[in-house]
Write an enzyme that holds these catalytic residues in place. Structure first.
Site, PDB file in Angstrom:
ATOM      1  N   SER A 241      52.970  -8.110  46.627  1.00 37.63           N
ATOM      2  CA  SER A 241      51.679  -8.585  46.122  1.00 37.63           C
ATOM      3  C   SER A 241      51.111  -9.586  47.114  1.00 37.63           C
ATOM      4  CB  SER A 241      51.852  -9.289  44.772  1.00 37.63           C
ATOM      5  OG  SER A 241      50.670  -9.986  44.428  1.00 37.63           O
TER       6      SER A 241
ATOM      7  N   TYR B 104      56.310 -15.271  39.189  1.00 35.23           N
ATOM      8  CA  TYR B 104      55.943 -13.939  39.714  1.00 35.23           C
ATOM      9  C   TYR B 104      55.761 -13.994  41.228  1.00 35.23           C
ATOM     10  CZ  TYR B 104      52.843  -9.893  40.567  1.00 35.23           C
ATOM     11  OH  TYR B 104      52.260  -8.742  41.051  1.00 35.23           O
TER      12      TYR B 104
HETATM   13  P1  NAD Z   1      51.219  -1.286  35.354  1.00 41.21           P
HETATM   14  O1  NAD Z   1      51.262  -2.101  34.126  1.00 41.21           O
HETATM   15  O2  NAD Z   1      50.418  -0.051  35.355  1.00 41.21           O
HETATM   16  O3  NAD Z   1      52.675  -0.927  35.833  1.00 41.21           O
HETATM   17  C1  NAD Z   1      53.791  -1.746  35.644  1.00 41.21           C
HETATM   18  C2  NAD Z   1      54.965  -0.825  35.417  1.00 41.21           C
HETATM   19  O4  NAD Z   1      56.176  -1.554  35.400  1.00 41.21           O
HETATM   20  C3  NAD Z   1      54.866  -0.085  34.087  1.00 41.21           C
HETATM   21  O5  NAD Z   1      55.108   1.269  34.341  1.00 41.21           O
HETATM   22  C4  NAD Z   1      56.004  -0.648  33.257  1.00 41.21           C
HETATM   23  O6  NAD Z   1      56.581   0.306  32.393  1.00 41.21           O
HETATM   24  C5  NAD Z   1      56.973  -1.042  34.351  1.00 41.21           C
HETATM   25  N1  NAD Z   1      57.905  -2.077  33.934  1.00 41.21           N
HETATM   26  C6  NAD Z   1      57.625  -3.365  33.630  1.00 41.21           C
HETATM   27  N2  NAD Z   1      58.766  -3.996  33.272  1.00 41.21           N
HETATM   28  C7  NAD Z   1      59.772  -3.091  33.367  1.00 41.21           C
HETATM   29  C8  NAD Z   1      61.166  -3.126  33.114  1.00 41.21           C
HETATM   30  N3  NAD Z   1      61.801  -4.246  32.694  1.00 41.21           N
HETATM   31  N4  NAD Z   1      61.889  -1.988  33.299  1.00 41.21           N
HETATM   32  C9  NAD Z   1      61.286  -0.849  33.703  1.00 41.21           C
HETATM   33  N5  NAD Z   1      59.970  -0.759  33.965  1.00 41.21           N
HETATM   34  C10 NAD Z   1      59.222  -1.867  33.789  1.00 41.21           C
HETATM   35  O7  NAD Z   1      50.688  -2.282  36.492  1.00 41.21           O
HETATM   36  P2  NAD Z   1      50.526  -2.146  38.062  1.00 41.21           P
HETATM   37  O8  NAD Z   1      49.518  -3.158  38.399  1.00 41.21           O
HETATM   38  O9  NAD Z   1      50.327  -0.756  38.492  1.00 41.21           O
HETATM   39  O10 NAD Z   1      51.925  -2.693  38.580  1.00 41.21           O
HETATM   40  C11 NAD Z   1      52.720  -2.018  39.515  1.00 41.21           C
HETATM   41  C12 NAD Z   1      53.213  -3.010  40.552  1.00 41.21           C
HETATM   42  O11 NAD Z   1      52.094  -3.509  41.289  1.00 41.21           O
HETATM   43  C13 NAD Z   1      53.932  -4.231  39.959  1.00 41.21           C
HETATM   44  O12 NAD Z   1      55.086  -4.508  40.734  1.00 41.21           O
HETATM   45  C14 NAD Z   1      52.909  -5.348  40.159  1.00 41.21           C
HETATM   46  O13 NAD Z   1      53.521  -6.602  40.303  1.00 41.21           O
HETATM   47  C15 NAD Z   1      52.240  -4.904  41.450  1.00 41.21           C
HETATM   48  N6  NAD Z   1      50.942  -5.510  41.708  1.00 41.21           N
HETATM   49  C16 NAD Z   1      49.900  -5.319  40.862  1.00 41.21           C
HETATM   50  C17 NAD Z   1      48.698  -5.940  41.141  1.00 41.21           C
HETATM   51  C18 NAD Z   1      47.500  -5.781  40.235  1.00 41.21           C
HETATM   52  O14 NAD Z   1      46.498  -6.483  40.417  1.00 41.21           O
HETATM   53  N7  NAD Z   1      47.537  -4.878  39.264  1.00 41.21           N
HETATM   54  C19 NAD Z   1      48.548  -6.734  42.297  1.00 41.21           C
HETATM   55  C20 NAD Z   1      49.625  -6.891  43.135  1.00 41.21           C
HETATM   56  C21 NAD Z   1      50.825  -6.275  42.842  1.00 41.21           C
END
Ligand code: NAD
Length: 302
Positions: free
Chosen positions: A195, A208
């Site tokens: 991130s 985080y």
């Molecule tokens: P999302 O909510 O669509 O996906 C998160 C996923 O993580 C979900 O599929 C959920 O089931 C899974 N998850 C969470 N806790 C879990 C656990 N204990 N065991 C198994 N699975 C688990 O959101 P996203 O934004 O697509 O997130 C994906 C990645 O991107 C994450 O690592 C997040 O930190 C990162 N990210 C997101 C953003 C943003 O702005 N959305 C920015 C930077 C990084």
């Protein structure tokens, strides 16, 4: 067809990236963790209409963690349209998982959906084994699942949640990667979702942010280890991306203005992340390892 043949396709239509997708203000909205795709307004774009594959991953097998929604769903969809079979994990969102499975199968690929909690070490090793057993191998691991929760200040972060987030967001990457390295062939790869918070930590997301910085550090160590067997390891560092994580972890006001502080004045859609994951997994990235790719909407990372 040789490399010199003229490609007969429609002319590429260029668009201004600033208004290619919705901009804030968004409707006020709130969800419980881990959040559901269909409840988002607007519903995110994972590339359902737009992503066209060209066989870049044909015949390969991939495991995408957190593949039911958001970035993970966009990656699963793109990998499938590039010809890969896709296993994906998720925590508990059965309806979102069913839709990702449908999209992968619609692309003509095999899909394996694995409900698991990656805070559990055995569940991580079992997920790798299921992918190998049901898809016949593992060529690509995308460590993508993770969560966040924002607070008014660092002092408000509950003690238990600090251990919990390290378990979910980084310890699991060790177990999944160790398990994967037993199977990944030379030319295979691991891609870790970090991130922008790894470079720009904020007090309201201090725990985080620290896990995301740890992921970058881990990516470098893992890259040095994995290349001994010809496996590449890279990270992607997204900025704001419109996914269920956002309305389930930020206050409504923050969600309404989400992504407005980037040069694009909008968040990314998951579909805009997937091509980077495709490139990093493909043989075209043969000289790329130990790197961090930013997809941040032009925000300074350092
Ligand atoms: P999302 O909510 O669509 O996906 C998160 C996923 O993580 C979900 O599929 C959920 O089931 C899974 N998850 C969470 N806790 C879990 C656990 N204990 N065991 C198994 N699975 C688990 O959101 P996203 O934004 O697509 O997130 C994906 C990645 O991107 C994450 O690592 C997040 O930190 C990162 N990210 C997101 C953003 C943003 O702005 N959305 C920015 C930077 C990084």
């Amino acid at each position: 067809m040789t490399g010199n043949d003229k490609v007969t396709q429609d002319k590429v239509t260029l668009k201004d990236p600033r208004d290619q997708y919705p901009q804030p203000e968004f409707q006020k909205q709130d969800q419980e963790l881990p959040g559901r795709t269909e409840e988002m307004k607007p519903v995110p774009d994972h590339g359902e209409q737009g992503y066209r594959g060209s066989g870049k991953l044909k015949g390969l097998s991939a495991l995408v963690t957190g593949g039911d929604s958001g970035i993970g769903r966009a990656v699963a969809l793109a990998y499938a349209r590039e010809g890969a079979d896709v296993a994906f994990t998720y925590l508990e969102e059965d309806d979102d998982a069913a839709e990702t499975k449908r999209l992968v199968e619609e692309a003509g690929s095999r899909a394996v959906s694995i409900k698991m909690d990656q805070r559990n070490r055995d569940a991580c090793y079992n997920a790798i084994q299921r992918c190998v057993d049901e898809l016949g191998g593992l060529d690509i691991l995308v460590n993508n699942a993770g969560y966040q929760m924002s607070y008014e200040s660092l002092m408000d972060i509950p003690d238990e949640e600090i251990s919990d987030i390290f378990s979910a967001n980084i310890e699991s990457f060790f177990f999944l990667s160790k398990g994967a390295l037993k199977h990944l062939p030379a030319g295979g790869s691991i891609i870790n979702t970090a991130s922008i918070k790894a470079f720009e930590p904020s007090p309201n997301l201090a725990h985080y942010s620290a896990t995301k910085a740890a992921i970058l550090n881990f990516t470098l160590a893992l890259a040095a280890e994995a290349i001994k067997q010809g496996v590449r390891v890279n990270a992607v560092a997204p900025g704001p991306v419109w996914t269920p994580l956002i309305p389930s972890t930020f206050p409504e006001d923050k969600v309404a203005g989400f992504g407005g502080n980037t040069l694009f004045k909008r968040p990314a859609q998951p579909a805009e992340l997937a091509p980077v994951y495709v490139f990093l997994a493909s043989p075209e990235a043969s000289y790329v390892t130990g790197e961090v790719y930013g997809v941040t909407g032009g925000r300074q990372q350092i």
